[in-house]
Design an enzyme around this catalytic site. Sequence first.
Site, PDB file in Angstrom:
ATOM      1  N   THR A   1      -3.752  -7.095  16.330  1.00 38.37           N
ATOM      2  CA  THR A   1      -4.822  -6.307  15.590  1.00 38.37           C
ATOM      3  C   THR A   1      -4.412  -6.634  14.016  1.00 38.37           C
ATOM      4  O   THR A   1      -3.659  -6.916  13.303  1.00 38.37           O
ATOM      5  CB  THR A   1      -4.038  -4.681  15.581  1.00 38.37           C
ATOM      6  OG1 THR A   1      -3.741  -4.460  16.968  1.00 38.37           O
ATOM      7  CG2 THR A   1      -4.911  -3.811  14.929  1.00 38.37           C
TER       8      THR A   1
ATOM      9  N   SER B   1      -8.418   0.550   0.091  1.00 37.47           N
ATOM     10  CA  SER B   1      -9.509   0.938   1.119  1.00 37.47           C
ATOM     11  C   SER B   1      -9.872   2.164   1.244  1.00 37.47           C
ATOM     12  O   SER B   1     -10.476   2.804   0.153  1.00 37.47           O
ATOM     13  CB  SER B   1      -9.049   0.283   2.404  1.00 37.47           C
ATOM     14  OG  SER B   1     -10.118   0.057   3.239  1.00 37.47           O
TER      15      SER B   1
ATOM     16  N   ARG C   1       0.768  -1.164  -0.085  1.00 36.91           N
ATOM     17  CA  ARG C   1      -0.001   0.123  -0.064  1.00 36.91           C
ATOM     18  C   ARG C   1       0.834   1.334   0.097  1.00 36.91           C
ATOM     19  O   ARG C   1       1.683   1.370   0.843  1.00 36.91           O
ATOM     20  CB  ARG C   1      -1.047  -0.038   1.129  1.00 36.91           C
ATOM     21  CG  ARG C   1      -2.011   1.025   0.905  1.00 36.91           C
ATOM     22  CD  ARG C   1      -3.002   1.022   2.094  1.00 36.91           C
ATOM     23  NE  ARG C   1      -3.905  -0.168   2.115  1.00 36.91           N
ATOM     24  CZ  ARG C   1      -4.998  -0.163   2.798  1.00 36.91           C
ATOM     25  NH1 ARG C   1      -5.427   0.709   3.596  1.00 36.91           N
ATOM     26  NH2 ARG C   1      -5.484  -1.229   3.175  1.00 36.91           N
TER      27      ARG C   1
ATOM     28  N   LYS D   1     -12.787  -8.897   7.239  1.00 28.19           N
ATOM     29  CA  LYS D   1     -14.193  -8.028   7.410  1.00 28.19           C
ATOM     30  C   LYS D   1     -14.878  -7.674   6.399  1.00 28.19           C
ATOM     31  O   LYS D   1     -14.351  -7.640   5.163  1.00 28.19           O
ATOM     32  CB  LYS D   1     -13.416  -6.716   8.105  1.00 28.19           C
ATOM     33  CG  LYS D   1     -12.370  -5.861   7.337  1.00 28.19           C
ATOM     34  CD  LYS D   1     -11.824  -4.662   7.929  1.00 28.19           C
ATOM     35  CE  LYS D   1     -10.772  -3.992   7.219  1.00 28.19           C
ATOM     36  NZ  LYS D   1      -9.636  -4.960   7.204  1.00 28.19           N
TER      37      LYS D   1
END
Length: 600
Positions: free
Chosen positions: A387, A153, A57, A425
């Site tokens: 996380t 995203s 990213r 998710k």
Amino acid sequence: MTGTGDDEVDGKLQEWMKIDRNESTRAEMQKLAENGNVDQLRKLLLKRMEFGTAGLRSGMGTGFSQMNDVTIIQTSQGLSKYLLKTCPDVKKRGVVIGYDGRHNSHRFASLAARVLINDEIPVYLFSTLCPTPYVPYSVLHYKTECGIMVTASHNPKNDNGYKVYWGNGAQIISPIDKGIAESILQNLEIQDSSWDHATIRSSPLCKDPLNTILEAYNRDLCSLCYFKEKNQSSPVKFTYTGMHGVGYEYVKKACHSFGFVEPIPVKEQVEPDPEFPTVKYPNPEEGEGALLLAMKTADENNSNVILANDPDADRLAVAEKLTNGHWHIFSGNEIGALLGWWSWFSFVQRYPDYPVGELYMLASTVSSKILQTIGNKEGFQFEETLTGFKWMGNLATTLQKQGKKVLFAFEEAIGFMCGTNVLDKDGISAAMVLSELATYLYGNNTTLHNKLDEIYKTYGYHLSSNSYFICHEQDKIKKMFEEIRNYNNSGKYPEACGPYKIKYIRDLTVGYDNSKPDCKPVLPVSKSSQMITFTFENGCVATLRTSGTEPKIKYYTEVKPDPQKGLDRQGAQKELDDIVQCIIKYFYQPEKFGFTPRST
């Protein structure tokens, strides 16, 4: 081409101009060279983008440190060779590729497909934009060895990304990421045929999964629907925004699966637009600023509930109009509490005899422990992970292999996994499940906000305060964490933060946890990211960590007030707010390090 006088830069500059065939990034590089911008050239040419568990990213632009045709082809070559080496059936099973509506996403996906097809690996390449969760769903549906999603995203418009899923349907974790990263470096030489992405659709190895997956995903979605008849006459008017992303068309189809009428669209934001023209950040997690148009649309249409996906539709934000006319934007932890309770309640209604001890809920370590508290009372199991959904997705696959059932997983950054059709998710399924919950509550003359309060009154309040500072300089971030580890030059961690005494410290960067007899943490250690958790004497837990995908230093705090100790909700909130201020003052030291606070 004119040199810069810096031999190291000039060598890499020549290499770049020799391999890059994209006129736009070639011109960008040429201009930098002609202007003698050596510092910028060093940043772009001498440091490669690192491939990690989040894949890639970065900003889009020229050079080895950014997202462009060259780096996408090189990454895909490395991934392809790694698949051929480690997955014997990859030429039979293939790879799924999806992409969002950002600039260059379709092009990057096509280049990746071309590289794989050149290596005789079949590709399921979506023919149009799709939500991120559709890729991991497709991996499981087709039983492919791998999935690639080209998306950044909710990042700013100049960014893009390359996200990789493995054959189990979850995001890659170590050692797979390291294996791919090494393979990329071993396969940097670009084949001429890798540039020919315009003809991939005519290849017999390229199939379009869109219609098959649309039907299958929405059929499987019905497994999360418990009250379809009530949904068909829902008393709730829902307003929907896709934040200029891919979500709207897919949410409309999901509504049909659940029996809902289509939501009221925020017209300015439901069509994909890579410029994200109406928002500063296309991230519904940013709160009111991102949801202003949605609130306006909802007010105009007498709608009480707003559902907001981020641009790749893997996150869900929710807002509800209160009786006083104000909008309450639920935090990720609050939505997690609501969806977690509902996942439990609706499942046991339908399957009252299911062995409760075999049911699991998951959350990341920086998220609220409300699910653990509910589980302690109701009997289901709770597990926490590091996380990121890569950890929860992979843990879910492990639990499934043991015959366990994972009902729900979440992280506070508005990421929710309802069931296990998608092992990541999924903002679309979460929107449907939340809509059914709201329909059930409104049908019983109550609201989401009231139900949340009821959950806290039943199981105990879990108050949290999360935010972040921005810093683009890694050295400053590292120095901040080093100063915490050597607090006031004592050679030790701090014993207190202002007036608040610290009971335990867990440092997952160096592998220290003094709450354990051997001082070794249970969760995995990662030297590549900073993460320290403090448990205070008063029960407050605070975690400070760096983000893997953004220039943020985040903090997460939660306190569970014990009514027997005399602290009511207001008192506990006041104490939590004060602890946060002390953390900022004594640990972050934003003035000293030049950190920028989150804009409100």
